[in-house]
Design an enzyme around this catalytic site. Structure first.
Site, mmCIF file in Angstrom:
data_model
loop_
_atom_site.group_PDB
_atom_site.id
_atom_site.type_symbol
_atom_site.label_atom_id
_atom_site.label_comp_id
_atom_site.label_asym_id
_atom_site.label_seq_id
_atom_site.Cartn_x
_atom_site.Cartn_y
_atom_site.Cartn_z
ATOM 1 C CB SER A 1 14.107 36.765 -35.188
ATOM 2 O OG SER A 1 15.365 36.957 -34.570
ATOM 3 C CG HIS B 1 15.885 31.433 -36.312
ATOM 4 N ND1 HIS B 1 16.753 30.556 -36.494
ATOM 5 C CD2 HIS B 1 16.633 32.352 -35.824
ATOM 6 C CE1 HIS B 1 17.844 30.705 -36.706
ATOM 7 N NE2 HIS B 1 18.045 32.139 -36.320
ATOM 8 C CG HIS C 1 11.059 40.899 -34.552
ATOM 9 N ND1 HIS C 1 11.020 39.894 -35.551
ATOM 10 C CD2 HIS C 1 12.329 41.112 -34.311
ATOM 11 C CE1 HIS C 1 12.200 39.728 -36.023
ATOM 12 N NE2 HIS C 1 13.116 40.242 -35.166
HETATM 13 ZN ZN LIG Z 1 15.016 40.569 -35.418
#
Ligand SMILES: [Zn+2]
Ligand SMILES: [Zn+2]
Length: 360
Positions: free
Chosen positions: A40, A43, A60
């Site tokens: 992520s 991304h 995160h």
């Molecule tokens: Zn993640």
């Protein structure tokens, strides 16, 4: 404290020094020990998630030790070891009340911003966490206390990649013993779908990928069969392995292109469940013949492994302690914060199950 900042898409992260504000009553200050490097974050770096604004402190998937708690905090105390959840869990909205806090209405908490010592200029934190940093201030509902005997680099991974994959199998799909499973993609999340299916007692578990090194990893995590989809048609291969019926459950754990998602629907048997786990870039189109759904196939998305962090994080770490969940094997490489960009290079090349940043 120091943190890795993405100033603009497709540029290397930069390490900066920050000061933190005083914590508020309902907040917790956590000294981060480890952070996983997740797809992520990548991304965001590549500009595939334009809804995340830059500049921002990325990360995160973090674990650490509680340094300070506000006067109203009652679920953790100083010295507790914790894993952070990247989704708020207000406890009051409809989704929280009916048992799906992964779909909580409350957005990420943007208080507790780090600021540059000399200018007071504030910096955003990805998902309100920003775990590519040595410290962070977060609301108490995203702080999950864990067993102190669990190593924090392994624990960090439970906060995103592990729960996303294992939770997709155990919570979203509720995989049943003896039923068949196919998993498209043997990256950090796909390997965890595979081990979730194994914990559930599924048989066979068919791993699909285009890289042989990823398929070998899939076998290590519990796949009973492998299909290299760059060499054979994966739908036909899966049907051959399941007496022409297709699998009871198929999982798409890639999220980059539409073909594997379509294939995962096609290889699911009548009344079977296709679970979309991968997070595609925005506006990724998928086309398939809608009539295939007359076979009463069920297609469902999975967000954050349909997890209830306060229940699922300690439960998964209990499975790890009992030798039933592989976490050590996921930590392929460890980098210091200053080498975060090398970790993304390795991720981009598909070299690693998971890289972890050592923030100590
Ligand atoms: Zn993640
Ligand atoms: Zn809520």
């Amino acid at each position: 404290m120091k943190a890795a900042v993405l100033y603009d898409i497709n540029t290397p992260l930069q390490i900066e020094q920050f000061a933190l504000p005083n914590i508020e009553n309902d907040q917790v200050r956590v000294r981060l020990v480890a952070s996983g490097v997740c797809h992520s974050d990548w991304h965001v770096i590549k500009g595939e998630w334009p809804f995340i604004p830059v500049p921002i402190i990325l990360g995160h998937e973090g674990a650490g030790i509680v340094e300070e708690v506000g006067s109203a905090v009652n679920n953790v105390k100083v010295g507790d070891h914790v894993v952070l959840s990247w989704k708020r869990n207000c406890g009051l909205c409809e989704m929280c009340q009916v048992g799906y806090p992964n779909l909580c209405d409350v957005p990420a908490d943007q208080r507790g911003h780090p600021h540059f010592p000399e200018s007071d200029r504030q910096m955003d934190k990805f998902n309100g966490l920003g775990t590519f940093s040595t410290e962070t201030i977060v609301p108490q509902d995203v702080v999950i206390p864990i067993d102190k005997e669990i190593p924090l680099p392994q624990a960090a991974l439970v906060g995103c990649g592990v729960i996303t994959g294992v939770g997709a199998a155990l919570n979203t799909a509720n995989v049943q013993p003896g039923k068949s499973v196919a998993v498209f993609g043997c990256g950090g999340v796909g390997l965890n779908v595979i081990q979730g299916a194994m914990i559930a007692g599924a048989e066979p578990i068919i791993a699909v990928d285009i890289l042989d090194n990823k398929l070998e990893l899939g076998q290590q995590f519990g796949a009973t069969h492998t299909v290299n989809s760059s060499q054979v048609n994966p739908v036909e291969a899966i049907q051959e392995l399941t007496d022409g019926q297709g699998v009871h459950y198929a999982f798409e754990a890639i999220g980059l292109v539409s073909d594997p998602f379509k294939q995962s629907i096609l290889c699911t048997r009548k009344r079977g469940i296709t679970v979309y786990v991968g997070h595609a870039p925005v506006n990724t189109p998928v086309d398939f013949d809608a009539r295939i759904l007359f076979l009463e196939k069920m297609v469902i998305g999975s967000f954050y492994g349909t997890c209830r962090p306060r229940v699922d994080f300690p439960r998964l770490l209990g499975l790890y302690k009992a030798g039933k969940l592989k976490l050590d094997e996921l930590v392929t490489r460890v980098y210091p914060l200053e080498e975060v960009n090398q970790a993304f290079t390795a991720l981009g090349k598909g070299e690693v199950a998971r890289s972890v940043l050592d923030l100590t």
